[in-house]
Design a protein around this motif. Sequence first.
Motif, PDB file in Angstrom:
ATOM      1  N   ALA A  13     -35.152 -30.702  -8.828  1.00 35.31           N
ATOM      2  CA  ALA A  13     -34.634 -29.641  -7.958  1.00 35.31           C
ATOM      3  C   ALA A  13     -35.185 -28.315  -8.477  1.00 35.31           C
ATOM      4  O   ALA A  13     -35.225 -28.085  -9.692  1.00 35.31           O
ATOM      5  CB  ALA A  13     -33.115 -29.636  -7.981  1.00 35.31           C
ATOM      6  N   GLU A 124     -30.981 -22.052  -5.632  1.00 36.99           N
ATOM      7  CA  GLU A 124     -31.791 -23.226  -5.333  1.00 36.99           C
ATOM      8  C   GLU A 124     -32.727 -22.932  -4.163  1.00 36.99           C
ATOM      9  O   GLU A 124     -32.302 -22.433  -3.128  1.00 36.99           O
ATOM     10  CB  GLU A 124     -30.899 -24.420  -4.987  1.00 36.99           C
ATOM     11  CG  GLU A 124     -31.702 -25.705  -4.789  1.00 36.99           C
ATOM     12  CD  GLU A 124     -30.822 -26.919  -4.533  1.00 36.99           C
ATOM     13  OE1 GLU A 124     -30.581 -27.675  -5.476  1.00 36.99           O
ATOM     14  OE2 GLU A 124     -30.373 -27.078  -3.377  1.00 36.99           O
ATOM     15  N   ALA A 127     -34.169 -28.596  -2.781  1.00 34.00           N
ATOM     16  CA  ALA A 127     -33.357 -29.683  -3.325  1.00 34.00           C
ATOM     17  C   ALA A 127     -34.270 -30.733  -3.941  1.00 34.00           C
ATOM     18  O   ALA A 127     -35.484 -30.548  -4.011  1.00 34.00           O
ATOM     19  CB  ALA A 127     -32.478 -30.270  -2.227  1.00 34.00           C
ATOM     20  N   GLU A 128     -33.727 -31.832  -4.359  1.00 31.85           N
ATOM     21  CA  GLU A 128     -34.500 -32.828  -5.094  1.00 31.85           C
ATOM     22  C   GLU A 128     -35.781 -33.217  -4.365  1.00 31.85           C
ATOM     23  O   GLU A 128     -35.757 -33.648  -3.224  1.00 31.85           O
ATOM     24  CB  GLU A 128     -33.634 -34.060  -5.344  1.00 31.85           C
ATOM     25  CG  GLU A 128     -32.437 -33.776  -6.240  1.00 31.85           C
ATOM     26  CD  GLU A 128     -31.604 -35.013  -6.497  1.00 31.85           C
ATOM     27  OE1 GLU A 128     -32.160 -36.122  -6.475  1.00 31.85           O
ATOM     28  OE2 GLU A 128     -30.391 -34.865  -6.713  1.00 31.85           O
ATOM     29  N   ARG A 129     -36.903 -33.037  -5.071  1.00 28.96           N
ATOM     30  CA  ARG A 129     -38.221 -33.384  -4.540  1.00 28.96           C
ATOM     31  C   ARG A 129     -38.885 -34.407  -5.455  1.00 28.96           C
ATOM     32  O   ARG A 129     -38.773 -34.315  -6.677  1.00 28.96           O
ATOM     33  CB  ARG A 129     -39.114 -32.143  -4.455  1.00 28.96           C
ATOM     34  CG  ARG A 129     -38.638 -31.078  -3.474  1.00 28.96           C
ATOM     35  CD  ARG A 129     -38.661 -31.585  -2.034  1.00 28.96           C
ATOM     36  NE  ARG A 129     -38.594 -30.521  -1.046  1.00 28.96           N
ATOM     37  CZ  ARG A 129     -37.466 -30.005  -0.558  1.00 28.96           C
ATOM     38  NH1 ARG A 129     -36.307 -30.453  -0.993  1.00 28.96           N
ATOM     39  NH2 ARG A 129     -37.493 -29.038   0.341  1.00 28.96           N
TER      40      ARG A 129
END
Length: 209
Positions: A13, A124, A127-129
């Motif tokens: 993230a 942020e 988000a999670e990549r």
Amino acid sequence: MSIVTSSASRYWAFARRTAYVLVSTTAAASMTPTRALLGQAYLQVTVAGGTTGSGTVQVTGTAPGGGAQSETLTFSSNGTQVTAKRYATLTSVATTGLANEATVPTVAVQAVSADGTPQLVQVEVAAERPVVVGWTGPMDYPAPAQGTHELDGAVVLVDYEETWTPRVDDLCTEPATGEVWLVRGVREVRVGFGVRPHHWQLRCTRYDT
């Protein structure tokens, strides 16, 4: 599916540190803060790019003790001023005179300490990549710098997207382990004779918080 996504073994993230509670925005009679204050801070207000930058900016929020408070800063030209009081929250920004100029200025508000040091908040940006991580350099090498202690270096690949761009000094967190990395360098990698952006190559070091 891209090569990065199909080869990824981790998810990161991405976050960015900023002192802006109102990002630079075209002046209007009423303006809404971009984000909340992280803690108590003075407010540094910047008026820029106007024909004269002449008008007032009123900031309204709550005092550290919890009561409502506001201040009106008067600008005779484009420039920067800091509130005399500290704020626990910033709820609204209002201006007079600025929105009527031929070239309307922008207004920005930053959270600062008494000596003007920016009070950073972490925001942020992605988000999670999926990422591909390749180690570089000796393991666990200390590179002392004021306020930091760098450990491990890595070259990281992340897919190109239209909606966001990684930047130097971004913080990357791996949710599965809690590890945090600091982006030191960013390179755009293109394919198709350099016409189409394909992915980002990042140079990162482990960030010891």
